[in-house]
Motif scaffolding. Structure first.
Motif, PDB file in Angstrom:
ATOM      1  N   LYS A 292       0.908  -1.181  -0.004  1.00 10.57           N
ATOM      2  CA  LYS A 292      -0.058   0.136  -0.091  1.00 10.57           C
ATOM      3  C   LYS A 292       0.787   1.358  -0.067  1.00 10.57           C
ATOM      4  CE  LYS A 292      -4.002  -1.867   2.110  1.00 10.57           C
ATOM      5  NZ  LYS A 292      -5.176  -1.356   1.471  1.00 10.57           N
ATOM      6  N   ILE A 293       1.981   1.298   0.662  1.00  7.93           N
ATOM      7  CA  ILE A 293       2.908   2.265   0.645  1.00  7.93           C
ATOM      8  C   ILE A 293       3.309   2.463  -0.968  1.00  7.93           C
ATOM      9  CG2 ILE A 293       5.081   3.109   1.090  1.00  7.93           C
ATOM     10  CD1 ILE A 293       4.872   1.393   3.796  1.00  7.93           C
ATOM     11  N   ARG A 294       3.370   1.418  -1.808  1.00 12.78           N
ATOM     12  CA  ARG A 294       4.079   1.707  -3.110  1.00 12.78           C
ATOM     13  C   ARG A 294       2.658   2.091  -3.709  1.00 12.78           C
ATOM     14  NH1 ARG A 294       4.747  -2.269  -8.289  1.00 12.78           N
ATOM     15  NH2 ARG A 294       5.987  -0.722  -9.484  1.00 12.78           N
ATOM     16  N   LEU A 295       1.463   1.544  -3.770  1.00  7.65           N
ATOM     17  CA  LEU A 295       0.208   2.050  -4.295  1.00  7.65           C
ATOM     18  C   LEU A 295       0.159   3.670  -4.349  1.00  7.65           C
ATOM     19  CD1 LEU A 295      -3.146   0.332  -3.642  1.00  7.65           C
ATOM     20  CD2 LEU A 295      -2.716   2.906  -3.695  1.00  7.65           C
ATOM     21  N   VAL A 296       0.375   4.283  -2.827  1.00  7.00           N
ATOM     22  CA  VAL A 296       0.096   5.764  -2.983  1.00  7.00           C
ATOM     23  C   VAL A 296       0.881   6.476  -3.409  1.00  7.00           C
ATOM     24  CG1 VAL A 296      -1.534   5.269  -0.958  1.00  7.00           C
ATOM     25  CG2 VAL A 296       1.029   5.670  -0.545  1.00  7.00           C
ATOM     26  N   GLN A 297       2.318   6.044  -3.745  1.00  6.19           N
ATOM     27  CA  GLN A 297       3.295   6.694  -4.219  1.00  6.19           C
ATOM     28  C   GLN A 297       3.700   6.631  -5.830  1.00  6.19           C
ATOM     29  OE1 GLN A 297       3.932   8.624  -1.394  1.00  6.19           O
ATOM     30  NE2 GLN A 297       5.615   9.132  -2.661  1.00  6.19           N
ATOM     31  N   MET A 298       3.115   5.717  -6.349  1.00  2.00           N
ATOM     32  CA  MET A 298       2.931   5.173  -7.755  1.00  2.00           C
ATOM     33  C   MET A 298       2.000   6.037  -8.350  1.00  2.00           C
ATOM     34  SD  MET A 298       6.054   3.641  -8.196  1.00  2.00           S
ATOM     35  CE  MET A 298       5.851   2.640  -9.798  1.00  2.00           C
ATOM     36  N   PRO A 299       2.254   6.383  -9.652  1.00  2.00           N
ATOM     37  CA  PRO A 299       1.095   6.802 -10.612  1.00  2.00           C
ATOM     38  C   PRO A 299       0.315   5.442 -11.101  1.00  2.00           C
ATOM     39  CG  PRO A 299       3.076   6.819 -11.962  1.00  2.00           C
ATOM     40  CD  PRO A 299       3.363   6.671 -10.363  1.00  2.00           C
TER      41      PRO A 299
END
Length: 307
Positions: free
Chosen positions: A32-39
């Motif tokens: 989820k950390i990756r989810l919110v930081q990625m387009p």
């Protein structure tokens, strides 16, 4: 092509299940950390993890000062956090509650000035207890987790070789933390009917975007109470009426009416004379079942030779 001279590890669902249940929730926090930081990338490809030489990694994630990465290391059993500024933190993987894992990760991310502004509840599990409130003690068996990861290491090159045969749109070989499965998905190029949804604690619009176009998807997961053994799977959406009637290989593969997909027990691959070839047969024959019954334009979508 033989990818490894090492035997495929033994996997037993009853020994794996509690450790994997804990790690699945840990990977959801990291994912989820990756989810919110990625387009946003189509079909949620921006949220996945990848098999690495030490475990599972997010790969590079952008932030204000450059890039950072989180990697589950199943050799030293740590979660490593690294930035392009040269800073790093690490936390041990050990028996603990999800709440304490989440709190420690947030603390270590804060030391590195990294964001953790996530929707802090799990997806695709039921019940979906918020991470900060999940105070159930969770076991962690290092040898079991390492065996599971080593199995991923063996199969990932086979999935990649299968992917290389396809000229059409195809996903990376990636690890979904929602279903906790390694997967690769081929697309026919045509739009699909609206997906009805059904995954627990998964927004309908996310499911419908994931299945917006016709797919043939294959992967591996460790099993569930309904099917308590590790297995490879292959399904298509939409599912033609005769899909499950198609001949597939190897001999141990079968169609599960209950699950609506072809299955191949992991042990049938592990114990085969040539495990890589047995798995490749399953991936290829089940894709052909989907393409044949779905009337895919195979001449346009497949390479006439292996890349």
């Amino acid at each position: 092509m033989t990818f490894s001279s090492h035997p495929w590890p033994e996997l037993h669902y009853e020994r794996l299940q509690e450790t994997l249940a804990a790690v699945q929730l840990w990977t959801q926090i990291v994912g989820k950390i990756r989810l919110v930081q990625m387009p946003w990338i189509n079909h949620s490809w921006h949220v996945t993890l990848y098999v690495s030489p030490r475990g599972l990694t997010t790969g590079s994630i952008p932030y204000a000062d450059g890039l950072f990465e989180l990697e589950f290391d199943f050799i030293d059993h740590r979660l490593a956090i690294r930035t392009s500024q040269g800073a790093s933190e690490a936390m041990d993987l050990r028996p603990c509650t999800v709440a304490s894992f989440y709190a420690e990760l947030c603390e270590r991310m804060a030391r590195l000035h990294l964001p953790v502004d996530i929707y802090a509840c799990p997806n695709e599990v039921d019940p979906a207890v918020p991470f900060a409130q999940d105070d159930q003690p969770r076991p962690y068996a290092p040898e079991q987790m390492q065996a599971f990861w080593q199995a991923l290491v063996r199969m990932q090159p086979v999935f990649t070789r299968f992917r290389a045969r396809f000229a059409g749109k195809c996903s990376p070989v990636h690890f979904f933390w929602g279903g906790f499965d390694l997967a690769v998905t081929r697309f026919s190029g045509r739009e699909a009917p609206k997906h009805p949804g059904g995954a627990p604690n998964m927004p309908l619009d996310v499911m419908q975007e994931a299945y917006s176009h016709e797919v043939s998807s294959a992967g591996f997961w460790a099993g569930s109470p309904a099917f308590p053994q590790p297995a490879f799977y292959s399904y298509c959406y939409p599912t033609p009426p005769t899909f499950g009637e198609q001949p597939v290989a190897p001999e141990a593969a079968f169609f599960s009416q209950e699950m609506g997909e072809f299955l191949l027990p992991y042990d049938a691959v592990r114990l085969a004379d040539d495990p890589e070839e047995a798995l490749l047969q399953f991936l290829q024959s089940t894709y052909e079942a989907a393409a044949r019954t779905g009337n895919w334009d195979r001449a346009a979508l497949e390479f006439s030779f292996e890349q």
